[in-house]
Design an enzyme around this catalytic site. Structure first.
Site, short mmCIF file in Angstrom:
data_model
loop_
_atom_site.label_atom_id
_atom_site.label_comp_id
_atom_site.label_asym_id
_atom_site.label_seq_id
_atom_site.Cartn_x
_atom_site.Cartn_y
_atom_site.Cartn_z
CB ALA A 264 -0.94 -0.08 1.20
CD GLU A 266 4.20 6.32 2.45
OE1 GLU A 266 3.80 5.40 1.97
OE2 GLU A 266 5.27 6.99 2.55
CG ASN A 267 -0.09 7.96 -3.19
OD1 ASN A 267 1.04 7.99 -3.42
ND2 ASN A 267 -0.76 7.07 -3.39
CD GLU A 300 0.88 2.49 3.51
OE1 GLU A 300 1.43 3.67 3.41
OE2 GLU A 300 1.38 1.46 3.41
CG HIS A 303 3.68 6.52 6.23
ND1 HIS A 303 5.00 6.56 6.73
CD2 HIS A 303 3.65 5.47 5.43
CE1 HIS A 303 5.73 5.66 6.28
NE2 HIS A 303 4.98 4.88 5.56
CD GLU A 322 7.81 3.32 4.67
OE1 GLU A 322 7.24 2.79 5.45
OE2 GLU A 322 7.52 3.91 3.76
N1 BES Z 1 5.67 4.05 1.27
C1 BES Z 1 5.29 2.36 1.35
C2 BES Z 1 5.01 1.92 0.22
C3 BES Z 1 6.20 1.68 -1.01
C4 BES Z 1 7.49 1.47 -0.79
C5 BES Z 1 5.72 2.09 -2.20
C6 BES Z 1 8.28 1.46 -1.83
C7 BES Z 1 6.60 2.09 -3.13
C8 BES Z 1 8.01 1.76 -3.14
C9 BES Z 1 4.32 2.03 2.25
O1 BES Z 1 4.17 2.85 3.40
C10 BES Z 1 4.73 0.87 2.98
O2 BES Z 1 5.49 0.67 3.73
N2 BES Z 1 4.02 -0.15 2.58
C11 BES Z 1 4.53 -1.56 3.05
C12 BES Z 1 3.48 -2.02 3.96
C13 BES Z 1 3.57 -1.54 5.47
C14 BES Z 1 2.53 -1.97 6.50
C15 BES Z 1 5.00 -2.07 6.06
C16 BES Z 1 4.27 -2.33 1.78
O3 BES Z 1 3.83 -1.81 0.86
O4 BES Z 1 4.56 -3.48 1.91
ZN ZN Z 2 5.24 2.91 4.84
#
Ligand code: BES
Ligand code: ZN
Length: 871
Positions: A264, A266-267, A300, A303, A322
């Site tokens: 996912a 976080e836009n 998200e 964030h 993160e």
């Molecule tokens: N910002 C990330 C998503 C992301 C990362 C998009 C790298 C594009 C490139 C998002 O906040 C995130 O960390 N998502 C995780 C899930 C989270 C619960 C750890 C994911 O997508 O695995």
């Molecule tokens: Zn994240």
């Protein structure tokens, strides 16, 4: 295709221009999208400096400054840059008109098509595939976005922020204008256009503001959105209660997308989610998946403050947002559910994945000094180890000071792009008011960010029975790249002690010891002058992410397995015992008395816990992961480890058959409660099924087949799991039933694909080929690819088959995936990371397959990982 130039932290220079506002105009046409951007640009320097913008696959149609078209000598376009040689030295407007083609974009980066809708993914560097822009996180702008499209094909048009205007145009077209009042970097930009249905709700903030919640899904999926909405509201409330942070915009939108590389994104004000992390209820998702969804929605959402309002100066600071946000989502789940169990789950994940990464060729620090492809840096080290560092800070500071520090950080850096050092310094300043008061060595703590690898801690005890004092000596070893320096870390160690003879009561309270030198001693005085050597319980709650080697005896671990009041330490003691037993068995040095003692301990635990704590009981009964078992051997024989691990389960299943049968009858009445209630019972039933099915209980096999239809997804999947290692008629029957039931639901069907790919079949690889050619298999959906190809990597006997066919097959598939989606391919190629640790034959075959990938024409993302693996 590949130029492996690395980016260095030490090369960071500020961008020489500010871009306070950007206006974007998207005209969505049948086979292309026209993008106009108008940026207000303010040079930071007095003298003129070249203006360099990034771009990827963009066709530039027009370029003008302050209304005047530039001539071809005034700028230069290379495959990935637009350079303007002499921009004005005071504020000016740069206007660009360009075209992009999202309809042929399979990378799932930038603007692309997913099931007929247009959607974006800009983190980390996808914005440059939409329009020319610096596309770096330290350039923050106010975005206004107008989108125009056909009303029937794209009735819904979304972007960040609040809706300003919408209206109809000629030729059945319509337009919407979105305005985001908060300055943000380009990676948080989002746009969605398509036929979507909306489910709406409302949240009222602590200060009384009403927030419009909207979830956008494909037709038919509306019924699966309630869990996500409830989760979002819980997250909003939790962040207000615990961190004092409120949501800032008037709208919060979430879009579910089938084709998505990550979980996912976080836009700002417009989160985009992989549909498997939004669409769920108890019929379609397991208890664990429901909890995962709740935590990702929260992640998200969190964030919005830790990531969006305060963002990263550059991608070396990735863990700033993160690591901190994972820590926050872990705390959220811990507060809402069972904190002891949550800690065990998080540690188990960390050890099986992050520790493994840190031992292997792609090991890196939480704050690395260089990288090639930024997409390869979204790792478990940045995320989960990063979260552990924040957890240690919380422990070292205490909850109250920690919160004060975080609030100070947020106040100080709101609206800006920060570094991890900014974070730590302001955290300490806010916590202690003055840095001088800090009770631990901050410089040494920062080594956690800069050093890679898992530190080791050696513990030795000596007991003075006359004085009732336990002397504990600690030694830390860091495998540093700086061989000529003595690196020391700040390692917080939570400990307690138990008397053997007093019914298992602790004889000292929980205390914190800070190991901040290579060697340091601790003296523990027993409370009541006990004479017998007490049992030390150490690294309680897994207080720091280290590998610990102690001189505790098997009896000590058996004691702690039975009595420790810290969930983690109790579970960990059981894991140590199980690892020891399995290791002995693999080395053909079966320790019967240990097996006997362990089984008896389990029986005792079953008796004492019974139905009171099903969750803990089933967690205690869970075997160590294969990745953890592999670390016990110099030369890993994966098939043998897998088989011996199963054998041990068979043994337990046989020895406690009766106990498990009785237990399952006792808890069966509780399994139909609504999530999260009844969760422990369901989990325990699943564990029992696995043991009993392996022990050959025919009745249980029948129960499992029955559980596929008409019960919750948790029970259905537990049943599949229990039948999986058997290769029995029931396994086939259950799998077929499951497929028939869910063949029209792509999210659920992915779990069937993964199941089929990972269970052992007589036809071996042919089954995988069939799955990839299946009419319901979608090559463009990373979820499906990961299900089948990732699933196959867990099919131990087939993947690791000695003729190397499994490895070769995997290599060929990764090369294919890389052609359409480099981000997904470069993540999958890490399957080969451990090749050097295997038996010679496996190692040779794996090496050949890695070479095959390396020789192919692959993306720079995949090339970076492959080269690291080969090194
Ligand atoms: N910002 C990330 C998503 C992301 C990362 C998009 C790298 C594009 C490139 C998002 O906040 C995130 O960390 N998502 C995780 C899930 C989270 C619960 C750890 C994911 O997508 O695995
Ligand atoms: Zn994240």
């Amino acid at each position: 295709m590949s130029t492996n130039k690395s980016i260095k932290l030490s090369d960071y220079v500020e961008y020489p221009f500010l871009i306070p506002t950007i206006y974007l105009d998207f005209d969505i046409c049948v086979d292309l999208v026209e993008v106009q951007s108008s940026m207000i640009i303010e040079p930071k320097l007095k003298e003129s400096s070249r203006l360099i913008l990034q771009g990827n696959q963009i066709k530039l149609l027009s370029i003008s400054i302050n209304g005047k078209e530039l001539n071809s000598e005034e700028y230069y376009i290379s495959p990935n840059e637009l350079i303007i040689f002499n921009p004005p030295i005071s504020k000016f407007e740069l206007k660009l008109i360009s075209q992009i083609d999202p309809f042929i974009n399979t990378s799932l980066e930038g603007l692309y098509l997913s099931s007929g809708m247009l959607t974006t993914q800009c983190e980390a560097e996808g914005f440059r595939s939409i329009c020319y822009h610096p596309d770096r996180p330290d350039v923050l702008s106010n975005f206004t976005v107008r989108v125009e499209a056909d009303r029937d094909l794209y009735p819904i048009l979304l972007s960040n922020g609040n809706k300003k205007y919408s209206g109809n145009l000629n030729n059945n077209r319509h337009e919407i204008v979105w305005d985001d009042p908060f300055p943000k970097p380009s990676y948080l930009f989002a746009l969605v256009a398509g036929k979507l249905n909306t489910v709406s709700d409302e949240y009222v903030t602590k200060s009384g503001r009403s927030i419009d919640i909207k979830i956008y899904v494909e037709t038919g999926d509306e019924k699966y959105t309630q869990h996500a909405i409830t989760s979002l509201k819980k997250a909003m409330k939790w962040d207000e209660d615990v961190y004092g942070l409120e949501y800032d915009l008037d709208e919060y939108k979430i879009v579910a997308v089938r084709h998505f590389n990550m979980g996912a994104m976080e836009n700002k004000g417009l989160n985009i989610f992989n549909s498997k992390l939004v669409l769920a209820d108890e019929e379609t998702a397991t208890d664990d998946e429901l909890e995962r969804i709740e935590s990702v929605i929260a992640h998200e959402y969190f964030h919005n403050w830790t990531g969006n309002r305060i963002t990263c100066r550059d991608w070396f600071q990735l863990s700033l947002k993160e690591g901190l946000t994972v820590f926050r989502d872990q705390s959220f789940t811990s507060d809402l559910h069972n904190s002891g169990i949550k800690r065990i789950e998080d540690v188990s994940f960390l050890r099986n994945f992050q520790f493994t990464e840190d031992k292997g060729p792609t090991s890196h620090a939480v704050k690395p000094k260089e990288y090639v492809a930024i997409d390869n840096f979204y790792t478990t080290t940045i995320y989960e180890k990063g979260a552990e560092l924040i957890r240690m800070l919380e422990l070292l500071l205490g909850k109250e000071k920690f919160m004060r520090g975080i609030n100070f950080y947020i106040k100080t850096f709101d609206g800006s792009a920060a570094t991890t050092e900014d974070f730590i310094n302001s955290l300490i300043k806010g916590a202690y008011l003055d840095k001088e008061n800090c009770t631990f060595n901050l410089t040494k703590f920062l080594n956690w960010y800069y050093e890679r690898g898992t530190p080791k801690v050696y513990v030795n005890q000596s007991w003075n029975s006359e004085k009732s004092i336990l002397n504990v000596s600690f030694e830390q070893k860091i495998n540093s790249d700086k061989t000529n320096e003595n690196i020391e870390m700040v390692i917080p160690i939570l400990y307690s002690c138990y008397g053997r003879g007093n019914g298992g009561e602790p004889i000292v309270e929980d205390k914190l010891f800070i190991l901040d030198k290579n060697k340091k001693n601790l003296q523990i005085k027993a409370l009541h002058g006990e004479k017998d050597l007490p049992v030390l319980s150490i690294f309680r709650r897994f207080s720091s992410p280290v590998i610990c080697e102690t001189d505790l005896s098997i009896d000590d671990y058996l004691f702690l397995f039975l009595k420790d009041n810290d969930y983690f330490s109790r579970w960990d003691s059981g894991q140590i015992l199980m690892r020891e037993i399995i290791k002995n068995n693999i080395n053909k040095r079966v320790n019967y008395s240990l097996e006997y003692a362990f089984i008896n301990a389990i029986k005792e635990i079953i008796k004492s816990l019974e139905i009171h704590d099903s969750f803990l009981l089933s967690t205690l009964l869970t075997l160590p992961g294969l990745a953890e078992l592999e670390t016990l051997f110099e030369k890993v024989d994966p098939i043998n480890i897998y088989k011996e691990s199963l054998n041990f389960q068979v043994l337990i299943g046989n020895k406690i058959h009766q106990e498990l049968r009785v237990l399952s009858e006792n808890i069966l009445v509780n399994i139909n409660q609504q999530w999260p209630m009844g969760r422990g019972e369901r989990k325990l039933i699943g564990t029992i099924w696995s043991y009993l099915a392996l022990a050959g209980d025919e009745g249980i096999k029948k129960d499992c087949v029955e559980a596929i239809v008409g019960s919750s997804m948790t029970m259905a999947r537990s049943a599949l799991r229990a039948l999986k290692p058997l290769d029995s008629p029931e396994t086939e029957e259950a799998s077929n039933l499951f497929y028939d039931l869910w063949k029209e639901n792509p999210v659920v069907l992915d779990s069937w694909f993964a199941y089929e790919a990972s269970r052992s079949h007589k036809q071996g690889i042919n089954v995988i080929e069939k799955l990839l050619a299946h009419s319901k298999f979608d090559w463009k959906a990373p979820n499906a690819i990961r299900a089948v190809i990732g699933g196959f990597s867990k099919n131990i006997e087939s993947f690791h088959s000695i003729d190397g066919q499994g490895y070769l097959f995997m290599a060929e598939k990764i090369i294919e995936v890389d052609k359409i989606n480099p981000i997904t391919a470069s993540r999958m190629v890490k399957i080969f990371s451990k090749w050097k640790t295997y038996l010679d034959k496996n190692k040779e075959e794996m090496y050949k397959s890695i070479l095959k990938i390396n020789k192919a024409n692959i993306s720079s993302n995949t090339r970076e990982v492959v080269e690291l693996i080969l090194k």
